[in-house]
Design an enzyme around this catalytic site. Structure first.
Site, PDB file in Angstrom:
ATOM      1  N   ARG A  15      54.861   6.515  35.237  1.00  0.00           N
ATOM      2  CA  ARG A  15      55.422   6.401  36.578  1.00  0.00           C
ATOM      3  C   ARG A  15      54.260   6.351  37.564  1.00  0.00           C
ATOM      4  O   ARG A  15      53.241   7.020  37.380  1.00  0.00           O
ATOM      5  CB  ARG A  15      56.320   7.592  36.920  1.00  0.00           C
ATOM      6  CG  ARG A  15      57.670   7.619  36.198  1.00  0.00           C
ATOM      7  CD  ARG A  15      58.615   6.491  36.666  1.00  0.00           C
ATOM      8  NE  ARG A  15      59.905   6.519  36.007  1.00  0.00           N
ATOM      9  CZ  ARG A  15      60.238   5.815  34.917  1.00  0.00           C
ATOM     10  NH1 ARG A  15      59.363   4.997  34.347  1.00  0.00           N
ATOM     11  NH2 ARG A  15      61.453   5.909  34.398  1.00  0.00           N
ATOM     12  N   HIS A  73      56.565  -3.337  36.364  1.00  0.00           N
ATOM     13  CA  HIS A  73      57.407  -2.367  35.645  1.00  0.00           C
ATOM     14  C   HIS A  73      58.261  -3.068  34.572  1.00  0.00           C
ATOM     15  O   HIS A  73      59.490  -3.046  34.634  1.00  0.00           O
ATOM     16  CB  HIS A  73      58.303  -1.596  36.638  1.00  0.00           C
ATOM     17  CG  HIS A  73      58.813  -0.297  36.068  1.00  0.00           C
ATOM     18  ND1 HIS A  73      59.105   0.796  36.824  1.00  0.00           N
ATOM     19  CD2 HIS A  73      59.107   0.075  34.776  1.00  0.00           C
ATOM     20  CE1 HIS A  73      59.536   1.783  36.058  1.00  0.00           C
ATOM     21  NE2 HIS A  73      59.547   1.374  34.805  1.00  0.00           N
ATOM     22  N   GLU A 102      57.163   1.652  44.273  1.00  0.00           N
ATOM     23  CA  GLU A 102      57.494   0.291  43.828  1.00  0.00           C
ATOM     24  C   GLU A 102      58.887  -0.109  44.301  1.00  0.00           C
ATOM     25  O   GLU A 102      59.738   0.772  44.477  1.00  0.00           O
ATOM     26  CB  GLU A 102      57.383   0.187  42.285  1.00  0.00           C
ATOM     27  CG  GLU A 102      58.335   1.078  41.518  1.00  0.00           C
ATOM     28  CD  GLU A 102      58.054   1.062  40.007  1.00  0.00           C
ATOM     29  OE1 GLU A 102      56.891   1.214  39.590  1.00  0.00           O
ATOM     30  OE2 GLU A 102      59.028   0.900  39.252  1.00  0.00           O
TER      31      GLU A 102
HETATM   32  C1  DGY Z   1      62.380   3.787  31.525  1.00  0.00           C
HETATM   33  O1  DGY Z   1      63.231   3.539  30.665  1.00  0.00           O
HETATM   34  O2  DGY Z   1      62.164   4.913  31.961  1.00  0.00           O
HETATM   35  C2  DGY Z   1      61.653   2.610  32.065  1.00  0.00           C
HETATM   36  O3  DGY Z   1      60.563   2.955  32.835  1.00  0.00           O
HETATM   37  C3  DGY Z   1      62.648   1.822  32.863  1.00  0.00           C
HETATM   38  O4  DGY Z   1      62.382   0.559  32.890  1.00  0.00           O
END
Ligand code: DGY
Length: 326
Positions: A239, A286, A268
């Site tokens: 993240r 992402h 983001e």
């Molecule tokens: C998750 O599954 O946590 C991913 O980052 C989402 O795309």
């Protein structure tokens, strides 16, 4: 009367069909996420929410939607959900682990390779007509094979990246995690558990795969970057908020570390302009879990969870199973 549920983002047709067989479904079909007040309005009177990482489930939202019994996110990460507030109100929360592990690890490794070997920089230069001839140090990057891979956060995805590094690229593995791996897994991976500072000092390539929380907020900032090798690369597929992006941009600009590969950003889809202007950072939007089979598996698992949660069955992947027994 069927329970009412909200599908808060455009979902695969098979999911809408499956949920419609059980529930009275309200589908947000637009491309942009619902604004917080729209989400509150659409969730009022619903028993279930089928969401993604772009919907924030807060205590205030839960208080405004007292009929809500299940929140099923099509993500493995759940920092967008106030889990404690859900549990306190008896709202079941589920997520989608496992089905995305290998796909996400593939991407993490691809980003590491692209970053270390300056692939984006090379492609930009080529497209811009900047490739004039061969030179011994032209776009010379960092080796990956037989170097030291550092992993911060050694859960399922961290271990899958470790396997790629160890068995595919002969890398030495160091990691830091709240809890140590079982001795047999450490031995199989040849992974050494080290203190976080040691991890930063030793890694030639450092991959961040830890969950985001108040505790991990900006846990890679100026002081941590200062411990890294000037030749090191940093990859973040966890993240954005884990990294202090201003400090990272400064370290990259001053070549205090060699390069970074980032798939996630604080705030983001907005990207810190300081990062956008740097050549030695690979930026992706992402997409670490974004293959069609994996996204369909995630979407299907979230639907299985919602159906089970609201029909009295046991959901496959709950985050607060204590709600079920309460
Ligand atoms: C998750 O599954 O946590 C991913 O980052 C989402 O795309």
């Amino acid at each position: 009367m069927k329970p009412r549920v909200l599908i808060a983002r455009r979902a695969p047709a098979a999911v809408v069909e499956r949920l419609s067989a059980h529930f009275d479904v309200d589908c947000h079909a637009g491309e942009a996420p619902l604004a917080p007040d729209e989400l509150r309005a659409r969730l009022a009177g619903k028993a279930g929410a089928y969401i993604t990482g772009t919907e924030r489930i807060t205590a205030e939202l839960l208080d405004a939607c007292p009929g809500l019994r299940a929140v099923c996110t099509m993500t493995v990460g759940y920092n967008h959900i106030d889990l404690a507030a859900c549990t306190a109100r008896g709202v079941l929360v589920t997520h989608t682990p496992d089905v995305l592990t290998e796909t996400t690890a593939d991407f993490g490794f691809a980003l590491l390779m692209a970053t270390a070997r300056r692939m984006s920089e090379g492609e930009r230069l080529l497209r811009d007509g900047g490739w004039k001839s061969w030179a011994w140090d032209f776009l010379a990057g960092a080796d990956v094979y037989n170097t030291t891979l550092g992993i911060l956060g050694m859960g399922r995805i961290g271990q899958a990246i470790a396997r790629r590094g160890r068995f595919g690229f002969g890398m030495q593995l160091v990691y830091h995690n709240r809890s140590r791996l079982a001795a047999d897994i450490e031995a199989e991976l040849g992974a050494r558990h080290v203190a976080k500072d040691e991890l930063l000092r030793q890694a030639d390539h450092l991959v961040l795969v830890l969950p985001y929380s108040a505790e991990s907020h900006h846990c890679i900032a100026a002081a941590e970057l200062a411990l890294m090798k000037p030749t090191a690369t940093l990859v973040n597929i966890a993240r954005g908020g884990i990294v202090d992006e201003d400090a990272l941009a400064a370290a990259l600009r001053e070549r205090r570390i060699a390069a970074a590969g980032l798939d996630v950003f604080e705030g983001e889809p907005r990207v810190n302009p300081a990062l956008l202007s740097l050549p030695n950072v690979v930026l992706t939007p992402h997409i670490a879990s974004a293959t069609l089979p994996t996204r369909l598996a995630m979407a299907g698992l979230a639907a299985d969870n919602l159906v089970a949660a609201l029909t009295g069955a046991t959901p496959p992947t709950p985050l607060n199973p204590e709600v079920l027994s309460a």
